[in-house]
Design a protein around this motif. Structure first.
Motif, mmCIF file in Angstrom:
data_model
loop_
_atom_site.group_PDB
_atom_site.id
_atom_site.type_symbol
_atom_site.label_atom_id
_atom_site.label_comp_id
_atom_site.label_asym_id
_atom_site.label_seq_id
_atom_site.Cartn_x
_atom_site.Cartn_y
_atom_site.Cartn_z
ATOM 1 N N ASP A 126 37.795 28.360 54.052
ATOM 2 C CA ASP A 126 36.730 28.482 55.009
ATOM 3 C C ASP A 126 36.362 29.778 54.570
ATOM 4 O O ASP A 126 37.161 30.617 54.342
ATOM 5 C CB ASP A 126 38.057 28.322 56.254
ATOM 6 C CG ASP A 126 39.229 29.305 56.608
ATOM 7 O OD1 ASP A 126 38.876 30.174 56.943
ATOM 8 O OD2 ASP A 126 40.046 29.159 55.471
ATOM 9 N N SER A 127 35.280 30.083 55.024
ATOM 10 C CA SER A 127 34.592 31.579 55.316
ATOM 11 C C SER A 127 35.925 32.407 56.665
ATOM 12 O O SER A 127 35.390 34.083 55.714
ATOM 13 C CB SER A 127 33.549 31.908 56.251
ATOM 14 O OG SER A 127 33.112 31.202 57.395
ATOM 15 N N ASN A 128 36.482 32.622 57.249
ATOM 16 C CA ASN A 128 37.952 32.798 57.784
ATOM 17 C C ASN A 128 38.385 33.683 56.634
ATOM 18 O O ASN A 128 38.890 35.097 57.040
ATOM 19 C CB ASN A 128 38.259 32.736 58.636
ATOM 20 C CG ASN A 128 38.497 33.711 60.239
ATOM 21 O OD1 ASN A 128 38.302 34.674 60.621
ATOM 22 N ND2 ASN A 128 40.585 33.393 60.054
ATOM 23 N N GLU A 129 39.072 32.701 55.782
ATOM 24 C CA GLU A 129 39.775 33.585 54.801
ATOM 25 C C GLU A 129 39.839 34.187 54.724
ATOM 26 O O GLU A 129 40.173 35.185 53.569
ATOM 27 C CB GLU A 129 40.288 31.859 54.629
ATOM 28 C CG GLU A 129 41.970 32.245 53.484
ATOM 29 C CD GLU A 129 43.385 32.469 54.782
ATOM 30 O OE1 GLU A 129 43.681 33.092 54.188
ATOM 31 O OE2 GLU A 129 42.661 31.544 55.908
ATOM 32 N N TRP A 130 38.062 33.572 53.723
ATOM 33 C CA TRP A 130 37.923 34.851 52.988
ATOM 34 C C TRP A 130 37.663 36.460 53.266
ATOM 35 O O TRP A 130 37.417 37.757 53.215
ATOM 36 C CB TRP A 130 36.308 34.581 51.986
ATOM 37 C CG TRP A 130 36.557 33.135 50.700
ATOM 38 C CD1 TRP A 130 36.831 31.899 51.578
ATOM 39 C CD2 TRP A 130 36.754 33.140 49.737
ATOM 40 N NE1 TRP A 130 36.724 30.989 50.307
ATOM 41 C CE2 TRP A 130 36.580 32.194 49.040
ATOM 42 C CE3 TRP A 130 36.136 33.981 48.832
ATOM 43 C CZ2 TRP A 130 36.611 32.633 47.382
ATOM 44 C CZ3 TRP A 130 36.283 34.025 47.293
ATOM 45 C CH2 TRP A 130 36.078 32.824 46.880
ATOM 46 N N ASP A 131 36.954 36.283 55.089
ATOM 47 C CA ASP A 131 36.828 37.301 55.584
ATOM 48 C C ASP A 131 37.758 38.294 55.387
ATOM 49 O O ASP A 131 37.573 39.916 55.199
ATOM 50 C CB ASP A 131 36.153 37.099 56.741
ATOM 51 C CG ASP A 131 34.528 37.180 56.283
ATOM 52 O OD1 ASP A 131 33.946 36.819 55.642
ATOM 53 O OD2 ASP A 131 34.405 35.824 57.221
ATOM 54 N N GLN A 132 38.882 38.253 55.628
ATOM 55 C CA GLN A 132 40.177 38.336 56.296
ATOM 56 C C GLN A 132 40.589 39.198 55.119
ATOM 57 O O GLN A 132 41.238 40.239 54.542
ATOM 58 C CB GLN A 132 40.988 37.800 56.605
ATOM 59 C CG GLN A 132 40.595 36.968 58.422
ATOM 60 C CD GLN A 132 40.816 38.056 58.906
ATOM 61 O OE1 GLN A 132 41.310 39.025 58.731
ATOM 62 N NE2 GLN A 132 40.737 37.430 60.545
ATOM 63 N N VAL A 133 40.591 38.347 53.837
ATOM 64 C CA VAL A 133 41.300 39.167 52.182
ATOM 65 C C VAL A 133 39.796 40.163 51.792
ATOM 66 O O VAL A 133 41.190 41.432 51.753
ATOM 67 C CB VAL A 133 40.575 37.729 51.562
ATOM 68 C CG1 VAL A 133 41.120 38.507 50.057
ATOM 69 C CG2 VAL A 133 41.882 36.867 51.469
ATOM 70 N N SER A 134 38.408 40.273 52.314
ATOM 71 C CA SER A 134 37.986 41.027 51.904
ATOM 72 C C SER A 134 38.174 42.250 52.657
ATOM 73 O O SER A 134 38.496 43.382 52.323
ATOM 74 C CB SER A 134 36.898 40.499 52.150
ATOM 75 O OG SER A 134 35.965 41.769 51.862
ATOM 76 N N ALA A 135 38.225 41.876 53.464
ATOM 77 C CA ALA A 135 39.035 43.275 54.763
ATOM 78 C C ALA A 135 40.024 43.918 54.432
ATOM 79 O O ALA A 135 40.584 45.017 54.223
ATOM 80 C CB ALA A 135 39.139 42.693 56.482
ATOM 81 N N MET A 136 40.932 43.118 54.368
ATOM 82 C CA MET A 136 42.005 43.444 53.855
ATOM 83 C C MET A 136 42.937 44.425 52.537
ATOM 84 O O MET A 136 42.833 45.507 52.201
ATOM 85 C CB MET A 136 43.287 42.629 53.700
ATOM 86 C CG MET A 136 44.693 42.809 53.428
ATOM 87 S SD MET A 136 45.660 41.598 52.954
ATOM 88 C CE MET A 136 45.810 41.166 51.049
ATOM 89 N N ILE A 137 41.547 44.082 51.524
ATOM 90 C CA ILE A 137 41.439 45.289 50.326
ATOM 91 C C ILE A 137 41.196 45.917 50.707
ATOM 92 O O ILE A 137 40.875 47.076 49.911
ATOM 93 C CB ILE A 137 40.578 44.364 49.253
ATOM 94 C CG1 ILE A 137 41.248 42.790 49.129
ATOM 95 C CG2 ILE A 137 39.666 44.737 48.555
ATOM 96 C CD1 ILE A 137 40.912 41.695 47.653
ATOM 97 N N MET A 138 39.901 46.158 51.462
ATOM 98 C CA MET A 138 38.902 47.946 51.969
ATOM 99 C C MET A 138 39.822 48.565 52.708
ATOM 100 O O MET A 138 39.679 49.392 52.082
ATOM 101 C CB MET A 138 37.718 47.344 52.986
ATOM 102 C CG MET A 138 36.797 46.452 52.383
ATOM 103 S SD MET A 138 36.212 47.147 50.447
ATOM 104 C CE MET A 138 34.894 45.656 50.293
ATOM 105 N N ALA A 139 41.142 47.749 53.149
ATOM 106 C CA ALA A 139 42.271 48.728 54.371
ATOM 107 C C ALA A 139 43.100 49.198 53.088
ATOM 108 O O ALA A 139 43.164 50.028 53.381
ATOM 109 C CB ALA A 139 42.859 47.775 55.392
ATOM 110 N N LEU A 140 43.119 48.651 52.318
ATOM 111 C CA LEU A 140 44.050 48.899 51.065
ATOM 112 C C LEU A 140 43.873 50.361 50.329
ATOM 113 O O LEU A 140 43.912 50.769 50.202
ATOM 114 C CB LEU A 140 44.538 47.362 50.663
ATOM 115 C CG LEU A 140 45.904 46.938 50.830
ATOM 116 C CD1 LEU A 140 45.829 45.267 50.295
ATOM 117 C CD2 LEU A 140 47.162 47.230 51.600
#
Length: 336
Positions: free
Chosen positions: A219-233
């Motif tokens: 689902d797109s929400n999971e991909w968006d969350q992982v993308s945002a987490m990678i940017m934060a890290l």
């Protein structure tokens, strides 16, 4: 049918007898005569060395293997450093060098146990245990979840402690970190990742774990969350560009056709920040993705999304010509 204990002893004996030195010696010969790489026996030997080192990594953090690795660490590290400079152009050699580094990281780095429910790495804080078998948890909540899921039916007094090898442990830990990011935000994520960095290769391990998470979720929400987490890290200097490269390589290999659109969106988020390029993706997937149509479609999706976002600005690096898309993609794929 080798048990883990006997494998540990064998690895320890082999390393004491000079296994790593033999591999380094062969690489040293190749560095002096790179033309040897044209010959199949040389490539076969490098492949065999890589396979042996994969098996060594699996038990490198066990006691007998660790003792042997620590004893030769200084000399091996010194040789690795000099050989990397000489062999950086040759992929087969770099693969063996990277696996040698993994052996050192596993054999000299810290070991830990993980929560049996959420895969959180258990450090020096409180650890909750099953009084009967010793199974470990990060909190009473996870212990109750395990019990209700049926732990009481499999609990025995003879269960052995399991200390995870670092790569697998870190990849599973990614699921826990994603939950922290979603439920508690950036501040708690930074704290958890900071604790994780005591393990060698923590950044690459966690991001490879993210690839496994996305392989399971579409689902797109999971991909968006992982993308945002990678940017934060990345913005908090907790992962590097090379860590992101390792994660994207793993995701490129695991990604299925139904997820290519999500993959392209994630790629664009990284590419516009100069964290990952299409050229890297082409090179990373070349040896692994044997099905050309999947690889072709993956690269096409990424190129189209970048073009729609940036138009002609995209041509500078990738020589995009809208009327000749297929030819450009095939050039990246090595077809022409």
């Amino acid at each position: 049918q080798t048990t883990q204990g006997s494998a540990e002893r064998r690895v320890g004996v082999a390393i004491k007898a000079g296994l790593l030195d033999v591999i380094l010696g062969f690489l040293s010969i190749v560095s002096k005569s790179p033309s040897f790489l044209r010959f199949k026996p040389t490539r076969d030997t490098l492949g065999a060395a890589a396979r042996v080192l994969v098996n060594v990594v699996h038990v490198a953090n066990k006691k007998k293997a660790r003792i042997a690795i620590i004893a030769c660490q200084e000399g091996v590290s010194r040789e690795l450093s000099s050989l990397r400079e000489l062999l950086q152009k040759y992929d087969e050699c770099n693969d063996v060098l990277n696996k040698l580094q993994s052996v050192l990281d596993e054999g000299t780095g810290p070991v830990a146990r993980t929560c049996s429910v959420c895969s959180r790495i258990l450090g020096s804080g409180a650890i909750f245990r099953c009084e009967c078998c010793g199974e470990v948890y990060c909190s009473p909540v996870c212990q109750k979840i395990s019990w209700r899921a049926g732990h009481h039916s499999i609990c025995t007094e003879k269960q052995k402690k399991v200390y995870r090898t670092n790569p697998g442990m870190l990849e599973d830990h990614a699921k826990y970190m994603l939950g922290v990011w979603i439920n508690h935000g950036e501040e708690e994520l930074v704290k958890v990742m900071g604790e994780t960095l005591v393990f060698p290769g923590a950044g690459a391990g966690v991001l490879t774990g993210c690839a496994n998470v996305l392989h399971e979720k579409h689902d797109s929400n999971e991909w968006d969350q992982v993308s945002a987490m990678i940017m934060a890290l990345y913005e908090n200097n907790l992962v590097s560009k090379s860590d992101i490269g390792a994660g994207m390589e793993a995701l490129g290999i695991l990604c299925i056709e139904d997820s290519l659109d999500h993959f392209g969106d994630l790629f664009c988020q990284l590419a516009i920040r100069n964290l990952y390029t299409l050229k890297q993706l082409c090179k990373a997937t070349a040896p692994r993705l044997n099905t050309l149509p999947k690889r072709f479609n993956m690269i096409r999706v990424c190129m189209e999304k970048m073009y729609h976002l940036h138009g002609r600005e995209f041509t500078g690096e990738f020589f995009w010509e809208s009327h000749n898309q297929v030819l450009v993609i095939e050039e990246f794929l090595g077809k022409v």
